[in-house]
Design an enzyme around this catalytic site. Structure first.
Site, PDB file in Angstrom:
ATOM      1  N   GLU A 130       2.242   1.639   9.510  1.00  0.00           N
ATOM      2  CA  GLU A 130       1.369   2.688   9.085  1.00  0.00           C
ATOM      3  C   GLU A 130       1.096   4.104   9.994  1.00  0.00           C
ATOM      4  OE1 GLU A 130       0.553   2.655   6.374  1.00  0.00           O
ATOM      5  OE2 GLU A 130       0.708   0.432   5.566  1.00  0.00           O
ATOM      6  N   ASP A 174      -2.859  20.588  15.403  1.00  0.00           N
ATOM      7  CA  ASP A 174      -2.631  21.222  14.002  1.00  0.00           C
ATOM      8  C   ASP A 174      -3.592  21.112  12.835  1.00  0.00           C
ATOM      9  OD1 ASP A 174       0.069  22.234  14.595  1.00  0.00           O
ATOM     10  OD2 ASP A 174       1.285  20.596  13.822  1.00  0.00           O
ATOM     11  N   THR A 190      -2.127  11.453   3.970  1.00  0.00           N
ATOM     12  CA  THR A 190      -3.365  11.094   4.592  1.00  0.00           C
ATOM     13  C   THR A 190      -3.578  12.384   5.725  1.00  0.00           C
ATOM     14  OG1 THR A 190      -2.183   9.496   6.227  1.00  0.00           O
ATOM     15  CG2 THR A 190      -3.368   8.527   4.111  1.00  0.00           C
TER      16      THR A 190
END
Ligand code: GFB
Length: 413
Positions: free
Chosen positions: A47, A356, A373
């Site tokens: 993940e 970012d 996400t």
């Protein structure tokens, strides 16, 4: 070296053999007299960063609710923040690094919401020089029959492990346990309080914590927790310097303390378009949703013309060649944040990702990648900053498709 490690191991085993399990009242180590209990959690290794941030919220809300409902001494948990080590998408050295949360987030802000501590604070607190034996480990797994029977009721049960799970103990050589069980689970993370308060173990680790869900996605507590996730101040400063220098943008919209934030919808943002373009493994895993480079160029150009903006900031995981292909036909000023090697070494891939995100979240208008996400977290940040939703919940379209737009999860105070 090997001999030394062997002697240490034997010594460690000897020290622990008489005390395999620490009850909160027993004296298993120098600081074990304290009534604090420690909840550790870890996430499925592949993940990514921004799903992990979401799993953190589920457990921070559990820790917050436990603290609020404090009734007895068993309810005295500190949530231990799993260090950032060997993330699938990040470059890392052969020897695992254990990057603490404070390098990416403002720890004081997190602590104003829930009783969280860094892993190194946990090691200091339990003061076990030769290693840590975690009293109880539960590997969370889905109920085998859940999808076949359609039984989605909240439930939990110790069951046989559905597979052989490899617990990595955060890549520490001296953290282990001899009490590991599999817990079939369906329900919100807060339901785990039943398990935690039935046990009197001092240290509990929940692995595959992503199996536990949100208590109430998008409610006031969710947003309080989310607002407490302020970024590390050095990273904020780098992002601000970049905005000032290259994007003619300097507005800061938030009070010092997230608890003092007030609802608003009037934020304008800097005079640039913010773009998040997820590429790399998305090109393989989500080929049917990812637009071509020509289409992206066209969509960016159209938006800049429509919004009357003359510059675009592009956050992307694309490599340099692909990035050049993307920008070469955009007839406007393009910007990307690229740190020098010294800064990159200091802030790591996680720091670059956050910078970012900060820059995208301050743009006049944002467009992201469908179901990334990384883009979701930028949308949340913009909700906190108080942008009108139309300027936030937008994503690129794959050519000749219906092009669903992101769900508008609006902030609640
Ligand atoms: O954050 P993330 O998990 O979101 O993306 P998704 C994975 C990693 O890609 C981030 C890098 O940790 C960043 O290191 N990355 C992506 C970026 N976009 C950018 C960007 O614009 N700038 C910078 N600097 N880095 C999911 C994963 O990724 O993708 C899942 O969470 C799975 O585990 C799936 O791999 C395919 O939701 O986009």
């Amino acid at each position: 070296n090997c001999l030394f490690e062997f002697i240490l191991l034997v010594f460690f085993a000897f020290c622990n053999c008489s005390q395999d399990y620490c009850h909160i009242d027993s004296d298993c180590g120098p600081n074990y007299g304290s009534k604090d209990r420690y909840l550790l959690y870890d996430v499925n290794p592949p993940e990514g960063f921004n799903l992990r941030r979401d799993v953190y919220m589920r457990f921070a809300i559990l820790a917050y609710k436990l603290k609020q409902s404090k009734k007895d001494e068993l309810n005295n948990f500190k949530l231990v923040l799993p260090p950032w080590s060997r993330l699938f998408h990040w470059k890392y050295n052969a020897e695992p690094e254990h990057i603490p949360w404070g390098r990416f987030f403002d720890l004081e802000s997190l602590k104003r919401f829930a009783p969280v501590i860094e892993m190194y604070e946990f090691f200091d607190a339990i003061n076990q020089t030769y290693g840590v034996k975690i009293d109880e480990v539960y590997v969370l797994q889905h109920f085998k029959d859940m999808f076949e029977t359609g039984n989605f009721k909240d439930r939990m049960q110790i069951e046989q492990c559905a597979q052989k799970y490899q617990i990595n103990y955060f890549f520490y050589k001296n953290v282990t346990s001899n009490n590991v069980k599999c817990l079939s689970y369906h329900g919100p993370a807060t339901k785990l309080s039943q398990l935690l308060l039935k046990s009197s173990a001092k240290t509990i680790l929940l692995d595959h914590a992503e199996v536990a869900l949100h208590d109430m996605f998008g409610d006031r507590t969710y947003w309080q927790c989310r607002r407490s996730m302020r970024f590390n101040k050095d990273l904020q400063k780098i992002a601000l310097d970049f905005r000032q220098k290259y994007l003619n943008s300097s507005d800061e919209f938030l009070p010092e303390n997230w608890e003092d934030e007030k609802p608003k919808r009037s934020t304008k943002g800097g005079p640039y378009l913010g773009v998040h373009l997820r590429r790399r493994d998305f090109l393989r895993g989500r080929a049917h949703q990812v637009p071509s480079i020509n289409s992206i160029t066209q969509q960016i150009t159209n938006l800049l013309e429509k919004l009357n903006l003359s510059q675009v900031f592009i956050a992307t995981d694309a490599d340099e060649d692909e990035y050049r292909d993307i920008i070469k036909n955009i007839p406007f000023k393009t910007q990307r944040y690229t740190p020098d090697s010294e800064t990159r070494e200091k802030i790591k891939d996680g720091g670059v990702a956050i910078i970012d995100q900060i820059i995208c979240s301050h743009a006049r208008y944002f467009i992201g990648t469908y179901e990334s996400t990384f883009s979701f977290r930028i949308q949340e940040e913009r909700e906190i900053l108080g942008f009108p939703p139309d300027t936030t919940f937008n994503c690129f379209c794959k050519e000749n498709t219906e092009c669903p737009q992101p769900t508008r999860w609006k902030i609640v105070y």
